[in-house]
Design a protein around this motif. Structure first.
Motif, PDB file in Angstrom:
ATOM      1  N   GLU A 229      -2.810 -14.451  17.901  1.00  8.06           N
ATOM      2  CA  GLU A 229      -1.774 -15.461  18.095  1.00  8.06           C
ATOM      3  C   GLU A 229      -2.316 -16.544  19.016  1.00  8.06           C
ATOM      4  N   VAL A 230      -2.356 -17.773  18.528  1.00  8.99           N
ATOM      5  CA  VAL A 230      -2.894 -18.888  19.300  1.00  8.99           C
ATOM      6  C   VAL A 230      -1.841 -19.956  19.577  1.00  8.99           C
ATOM      7  N   GLY A 231      -0.616 -19.739  19.132  1.00  7.62           N
ATOM      8  CA  GLY A 231       0.432 -20.720  19.381  1.00  7.62           C
ATOM      9  C   GLY A 231       1.800 -20.134  19.123  1.00  7.62           C
ATOM     10  N   ARG A 232       2.794 -20.758  19.728  1.00  9.88           N
ATOM     11  CA  ARG A 232       4.181 -20.344  19.532  1.00  9.88           C
ATOM     12  C   ARG A 232       4.995 -21.621  19.306  1.00  9.88           C
ATOM     13  N   PRO A 233       4.997 -22.130  18.052  1.00  9.11           N
ATOM     14  CA  PRO A 233       5.618 -23.441  17.790  1.00  9.11           C
ATOM     15  C   PRO A 233       7.078 -23.541  18.188  1.00  9.11           C
ATOM     16  N   GLN A 234       7.834 -22.451  18.025  1.00  4.04           N
ATOM     17  CA  GLN A 234       9.261 -22.527  18.331  1.00  4.04           C
ATOM     18  C   GLN A 234       9.693 -21.302  19.114  1.00  4.04           C
ATOM     19  N   VAL A 235      10.417 -21.544  20.184  1.00  3.59           N
ATOM     20  CA  VAL A 235      11.093 -20.498  20.954  1.00  3.59           C
ATOM     21  C   VAL A 235      12.565 -20.851  20.956  1.00  3.59           C
ATOM     22  N   HIS A 236      13.368 -19.997  20.337  1.00  2.91           N
ATOM     23  CA  HIS A 236      14.743 -20.366  20.031  1.00  2.91           C
ATOM     24  C   HIS A 236      15.730 -19.461  20.752  1.00  2.91           C
ATOM     25  N   GLY A 237      16.981 -19.839  20.670  1.00  7.15           N
ATOM     26  CA  GLY A 237      18.051 -19.030  21.227  1.00  7.15           C
ATOM     27  C   GLY A 237      18.793 -18.223  20.190  1.00  7.15           C
ATOM     28  N   TYR A 238      18.412 -18.382  18.904  1.00  7.61           N
ATOM     29  CA  TYR A 238      19.000 -17.619  17.812  1.00  7.61           C
ATOM     30  C   TYR A 238      17.893 -16.893  17.058  1.00  7.61           C
ATOM     31  N   ASP A 239      18.263 -15.810  16.398  1.00  5.91           N
ATOM     32  CA  ASP A 239      17.300 -15.095  15.574  1.00  5.91           C
ATOM     33  C   ASP A 239      16.835 -15.988  14.433  1.00  5.91           C
TER      34      ASP A 239
END
Length: 737
Positions: free
Chosen positions: A279-289
């Protein structure tokens, strides 16, 4: 944990939820009890006296007991908390028996109280073979790991502290480390491994020249190494980068979107040097599944130029859907593209980051506190501490600006130490976000499925590579949401570039549409779901308009009860081309345990219909003679079998098993002779390779170039067992049953 290097004394370390660590020393008591035989009697007598004296002061005693409990950790130093009398065999000699009892008494003393953690202590471990001085490591839910050692005066102090202090205040659980549940030293004592709450493994190594017999001190420096990360809840969807499979993206119920890339290898032979993905990136970190995503990053073209390097503003773009009504579009920042360029320069990937149009891209994105949208700016995103990804990418940018031979510089930097440019856990959750560039509204309930025609656009553009006047079709994204009525059981078609809904497909379904797919030529859309109805939508655009006309889909065919149970997956075969007069083939998989192969039949008057060619059950069910395993995912490969020109189909099951089948599709003249297609098993994946829970998605990696070996393919899968698996599949071997 117990340290027993000293045979005469033992140290027992215990951690608790009060954020404290207690060290207990097991040793011989300095003063033996004067009469061991009468302990019980004396205890009973003392109890009787105390009861008689304190009957009138019970209330006061309760208050004193409460005060003593608060001060229990500050008792007199060296006072034994407990005496253990080891049982010995009875002897007729009373004097000898009493001497044995005195020798078998072990005292337990509170040696030290270690205070430093702010939340519950979850794990403790001694440094192995620490012959000079004992050394203890502890982990806590406060996201820190401490290394403790006793000073010359006997006071225990933390000599080192590692962990993660970054994160997004009030953000999703995927934006920061939730704490450590365990930690331990390596056998040599020069490496630390920490187990994160979400399942990640974190590593630190010391740069100080130490051995197992050397004690650690305040001068010991620990360097963080790339950690092993992944989803910590079910993975619901994944998709490859569209043009050549440069990277893989996945979303899950842990409310994160993760980017996986292949690390450079010294050889292309996977048997001698297996490929490594991280894993080299985390494009989105959200508050919903997060439930679904699709990649839409395709090159743009004009009428006089067909060069994706000069027109790449729409490259590296994704669309995601969660348990909310909005559809969100994200664009890759420059920092991510530079990192991918460094990682993939040996794999013949072309990730351009220096074109004029890329000046519109931001360096990186951030998510504000208590927010859901990634902002396209870098100034407010900086957290305390070192930003590994940004530092490495800025260095790469400086090298690119100095001279035109940046390819050689990039290769040299990568060959030196690839691990130095990989992001750590804090960078993944904070510094590797993609900016949100668009948002589309229209659905009334939570999103379920997304699909796009991007794969077909890229495939068609490659066929017209030398046609300077070719203009590809516009990018269309289809979406569906949870539905209990006909009104919400519709499919919306979106023009992402203009953030408009160009059409709503109604009348096809009566319940939630669980799966959607575009044909490779963009002419058809297949959909199905909980109502077990398989619908075929046809685009009635004017072929003479050179793909300029607005898409206009209408239902061409609908098969009620296409399967006996809910249909989880449909997929068009991308290996067939209508330009070569090949039919359009569709596969569907359902909970009833059957995979069905369909062909689109077109009449002379322009009408289209679906015709069932064959159906089969998975080999795993037949071999074990159990109830049919539900089919949850199907995916055709983009190439045919090199030996017999058959189609290659991968199927995933609810039990987690994966199989690959060979499909011999029928031509028109063969169908008139009433011949049936043959479905044969190519590969049954070993149980240890498969998922332990339902397979949610299968996706074949796009062929990188026309010169690539089409017998060695890459298949990605995800499941509810929190796993993303990537397989190297050699389809050139002989068929197996």
């Amino acid at each position: 944990d117990i340290d027993n290097d000293n045979e005469s004394e033992l140290l027992l370390a215990s951690g608790s939820q009060d954020a404290r660590i207690r060290l207990w020393k097991f040793h011989k008591p300095t003063t033996l009890l004067h009469n061991i035989d009468n302990d019980d009697e004396n205890s009973n007598n003392q109890t009787t006296i105390d009861d008689n004296n304190n009957n009138s002061n019970n209330d006061n005693d309760d208050m004193e007991d409460d005060d003593m409990e608060d001060d229990e950790d500050f008792l007199e130093e060296g006072e034994a908390r407990l005496h253990i009398h080891l049982q010995t065999s009875h002897n007729n000699n009373v004097e000898e028996d009493n001497n044995n009892k005195k020798k078998n008494v072990v005292a337990i003393t509170l040696e030290a109280l270690l205070i430093g953690h702010e939340e519950a202590v979850t794990g403790i471990s001694w440094r192995p073979h620490s012959t000079s001085e004992p050394c203890l490591i502890s982990s806590s839910m406060d996201r820190t790991i401490f290394i403790w050692k006793a000073e010359t005066d006997g006071i225990w102090v933390p000599v080192s502290r590692v962990g993660t202090a970054g994160g997004i205040l009030g953000g999703s659980v995927g934006s920061s480390l939730l704490g450590f549940v365990d930690a331990a030293f390596s056998p040599s004592g020069q490496c630390i491994v920490g187990h994160g709450y979400g399942g990640s493994l974190h590593f630190w190594t010391t740069t100080t020249a130490t051995t197992t017999a050397t004690a650690l001190n305040e001068e010991t420096t620990w360097i963080a190494n790339p950690c092993i990360t992944g989803h910590f809840r079910g993975v619901t969807d994944l998709d490859w980068e569209v043009t050549s499979g440069q990277y893989l993206l996945s979303v899950g119920l842990d409310q994160t979107c993760r980017l996986w890339s292949q690390l450079p290898t010294t050889t292309t032979n996977p048997t001698t040097n297996p490929t490594t993905w991280m894993e080299v990136g985390r494009p989105q970190v959200h508050g919903y599944d997060l439930n679904t995503l699709t990649c839409i990053g395709v090159p743009t073209y004009d009428d006089n130029k067909n060069n994706e390097d000069d027109n790449n503003t729409t490259l590296h773009r994704i669309v995601t859907g969660a348990d909310e009504k909005e559809i969100r579009v994200f664009d890759a920042p420059l920092s991510t593209l530079r990192l991918l360029q460094q990682l993939n320069h040996n794999n013949n990937f072309n990730i351009t980051t220096t074109t004029t149009n890329d000046q519109d891209r931001v360096e990186r994105a951030y998510i504000p506190s208590l927010g859901l949208s990634n902002r396209a700016t870098a100034a407010d995103a900086m957290e305390e501490g070192r930003d590994t990804a940004t530092l490495s990418t800025n260095e790469s940018q400086n090298n690119n600006n100095n001279d035109d031979d940046n390819d050689d510089d990039c290769k040299n930097d990568t060959d030196i130490d690839i691990m130095n440019i990989l992001p750590n856990e804090r960078d993944l959750g904070v510094a590797s976000l993609w900016p949100e560039v668009r948002k589309m509204f229209g659905h009334q309930t939570e999103l379920v499925c997304l699909a796009s025609n991007a794969t077909g656009i890229v495939a068609t553009a490659k066929q017209h590579n030398h046609d300077n006047h070719y203009k590809p079709r516009p990018i269309i994204v289809a979406s569906s949401c949870k539905a209990r009525d006909v009104e919400n059981a519709s499919i919306r078609l979106w023009d992402v570039e203009n953030t408009t809904c160009i059409q709503v497909l109604k009348g096809g379904h009566r319940s939630t549409v669980a799966t959607i797919d575009f044909s490779i030529d963009g002419k058809y859309i297949a959909s199905s779901g909980k109502d077990r109805r398989l619908c075929l939508w046809k685009n009635d655009y004017d072929s003479s308009s050179n793909n300029d006309a607005t898409p206009n889909f209408s239902i061409a065919s609908a098969i009620d009860l296409a399967h006996k149970r809910i249909i989880w997956s449909v997929h068009f075969c991308p290996a067939l081309s209508q330009e070569q007069q090949e039919p359009t083939i569709l596969a569907s998989g359902a909970r009833d345990g059957f995979v069905k192969i369909w062909r689109v039949e077109e009449t002379t008057n322009g009408e289209s219909s679906l015709v069932e060619l064959c159906k089969f059950e998975p080999f795993y069910k037949l071999k074990n003679k159990k109830k049919a395993e539900a089919i949850t995912a199907v995916a055709f490969a983009s190439v045919k079998h090199p030996q017999n020109n058959h189609l290659i189909l991968a199927i995933g099951m609810e039990c987690g098993r994966i199989e690959i089948w060979s499909i011999n599709y029928l031509h028109q003249e063969e169908q008139q002779q009433n011949q049936h297609p043959r479905c044969r098993l190519l590969l049954d994946f070993p149980h240890s390779y498969c998922h332990t829970s339902s397979v949610k998605k299968l996706a074949w990696r796009p062929i990188q170039s026309t010169s690539s070996d089409e017998t060695n393919l890459t298949l990605a899968s995800c499941g509810l067992d929190h796993g993303v698996r990537i397989f190297n599949v050699n389809i050139g071997s002989s068929l197996t049953r």
